[in-house]
Design an enzyme around this catalytic site. Structure first.
Site, PDB file in Angstrom:
ATOM      1  N   GLN A 135      41.476  35.954  47.337  1.00 36.75           N
ATOM      2  CA  GLN A 135      41.382  35.582  48.951  1.00 36.75           C
ATOM      3  C   GLN A 135      40.645  34.213  48.889  1.00 36.75           C
ATOM      4  OE1 GLN A 135      39.791  38.968  50.783  1.00 36.75           O
ATOM      5  NE2 GLN A 135      39.308  37.706  52.841  1.00 36.75           N
ATOM      6  N   GLN A 167      35.779  46.730  40.303  1.00 35.75           N
ATOM      7  CA  GLN A 167      35.853  45.415  40.814  1.00 35.75           C
ATOM      8  C   GLN A 167      35.499  45.215  42.221  1.00 35.75           C
ATOM      9  OE1 GLN A 167      38.558  44.134  42.937  1.00 35.75           O
ATOM     10  NE2 GLN A 167      40.071  43.892  41.372  1.00 35.75           N
ATOM     11  N   HIS A 208      31.994  41.892  46.229  1.00 30.35           N
ATOM     12  CA  HIS A 208      31.770  42.023  44.889  1.00 30.35           C
ATOM     13  C   HIS A 208      30.280  41.973  44.753  1.00 30.35           C
ATOM     14  CE1 HIS A 208      35.834  41.575  43.675  1.00 30.35           C
ATOM     15  NE2 HIS A 208      35.865  40.574  44.314  1.00 30.35           N
ATOM     16  N   SER A 216      40.311  39.090  41.610  1.00 27.40           N
ATOM     17  CA  SER A 216      39.870  39.985  42.559  1.00 27.40           C
ATOM     18  C   SER A 216      41.229  40.585  43.018  1.00 27.40           C
ATOM     19  CB  SER A 216      39.188  39.265  43.807  1.00 27.40           C
ATOM     20  OG  SER A 216      38.634  40.347  44.506  1.00 27.40           O
ATOM     21  N   LEU A 217      41.642  40.435  44.437  1.00 24.37           N
ATOM     22  CA  LEU A 217      42.677  41.180  45.172  1.00 24.37           C
ATOM     23  C   LEU A 217      43.946  40.683  44.172  1.00 24.37           C
ATOM     24  CD1 LEU A 217      45.040  39.676  46.935  1.00 24.37           C
ATOM     25  CD2 LEU A 217      43.010  38.981  48.285  1.00 24.37           C
ATOM     26  N   ARG A 266      42.172  48.361  51.414  1.00 27.20           N
ATOM     27  CA  ARG A 266      41.019  47.514  50.779  1.00 27.20           C
ATOM     28  C   ARG A 266      40.482  46.525  51.762  1.00 27.20           C
ATOM     29  NH1 ARG A 266      40.361  43.013  47.341  1.00 27.20           N
ATOM     30  NH2 ARG A 266      39.274  43.087  45.478  1.00 27.20           N
TER      31      ARG A 266
END
Length: 310
Positions: A9, A252, A203, A94-95, A119
């Protein structure tokens, strides 16, 4: 050896994917499949905006993935490049782990899009607006960032969210704790810290409701072993077992993105080149950390150039 890597992101941009879709029917197919899976016109939002809607986490996450997968599939089908032949590992920030798993055949595209829409919504809903914050510590080591987080917490959540690169660490947690961390950074030898314009504290443990939602969704999702191992964010190590992947994708949401360690580990394992799909973000982080080059593929010209050398 190469690793194919996928951005997270913040890499979204208005107009993303438009030129590629104009140039390639393969890219158009990807964007249409994502639209069909989500039941809305995400690609029109990517092309036309408004930008504030694209930036919303629930839109940005599937959009970034779709753009990266479109870039990969054009390279694969029009450049005659097979991931399994050219990459030893996949990884994502991440994503980006979802994009990496889709690229490696562990998740189909429609499932990946739906998981990322969920998500994004779950992460946004986990913490009320104004409760959390994130800040970047520039020039900080991991030890310095840990010391700052510990000193600033004062009973609130203040944790390392991202260890992105040498000298680039991101904190996440309660707004007051993050503001205190920014205020005391010079006392710990860090010259610059800045609050980030994010909508939620990603996170960290405040994201536990989102982790719970993803655990439920991933338990129902069809997930296969990837064609090549995934370097997991929370482990900075490769995994290929579907159940292990599910667990790490849940971890995560609240855990630290260990990107710096991951690229070092991949380089130590023999990766001599990183190929980034859909953005030019990870390359700038990687060059601060490891010697192997990162080639970032965004345009049709990028794809054609890379196809000739892979």
């Amino acid at each position: 050896m190469r690793a194919f890597i996928f951005p997270g992101q913040g890499s979204q941009a208005l107009g993303m994917g438009s030129a590629l879709a104009e140039a390639s029917a393969v890219a158009r197919e990807v964007f249409q499949e994502v639209d069909d899976a989500l039941g809305d016109n995400l690609f029109r939002l990517m092309r036309e905006g408004p930008e504030d809607a694209l930036t919303l986490t629930e839109n940005a996450q599937p959009a970034i993935m779709a753009n990266a997968i479109a870039t990969l599939r054009v390279l694969e089908r029009e450049g005659q490049v097979r991931l399994a032949d050219k990459a030893a590992f996949v990884a994502g920030h991440s994503l980006g782990e979802y994009g990496a798993l889709c690229a490696a055949g562990a998740l189909d595209l429609a499932t990946t899009a739906r998981l990322l829409r969920l998500r994004g919504r779950a992460m946004q809903a986990a913490v009320p607006p104004g409760v959390g914050a994130m800040a970047a510590l520039l020039g900080a080591t991991l030890d310095q960032a840990l010391a700052i987080a510990d000193a600033a917490a004062e009973g609130e959540v203040c944790a390392i969210a991202n260890d992105n690169a040498v000298g680039q660490v991101v904190l996440s947690g309660h707004k007051g704790a993050i503001e205190r961390a920014v205020a005391i950074c010079r006392d710990h030898g860090v010259k610059k810290a800045m609050l980030l314009p994010v909508s939620a504290p990603f996170h960290c443990s405040l994201m536990q409701p989102a982790a719970n939602a993803m655990a439920e969704a991933l338990a129902q999702a069809q997930l296969s072993a990837p064609l090549v191992p995934l370097y997991a964010n929370v482990l900075a190590a490769p995994i290929a077992d579907p159940d292990a992947i599910r667990a790490r994708l849940v971890d995560q949401v609240t855990g630290m993105v260990r990107w710096r360690e991951s690229v070092i580990a991949m380089a130590d394992a023999g990766v001599a080149q990183f190929i980034e799909f859909g953005a030019k973000v990870l390359g700038s982080m990687n060059k601060r950390t490891v010697e192997p080059d990162t080639i970032s593929i965004v345009t049709m010209a990028d794809i054609e150039a890379v196809a000739t050398v892979l």
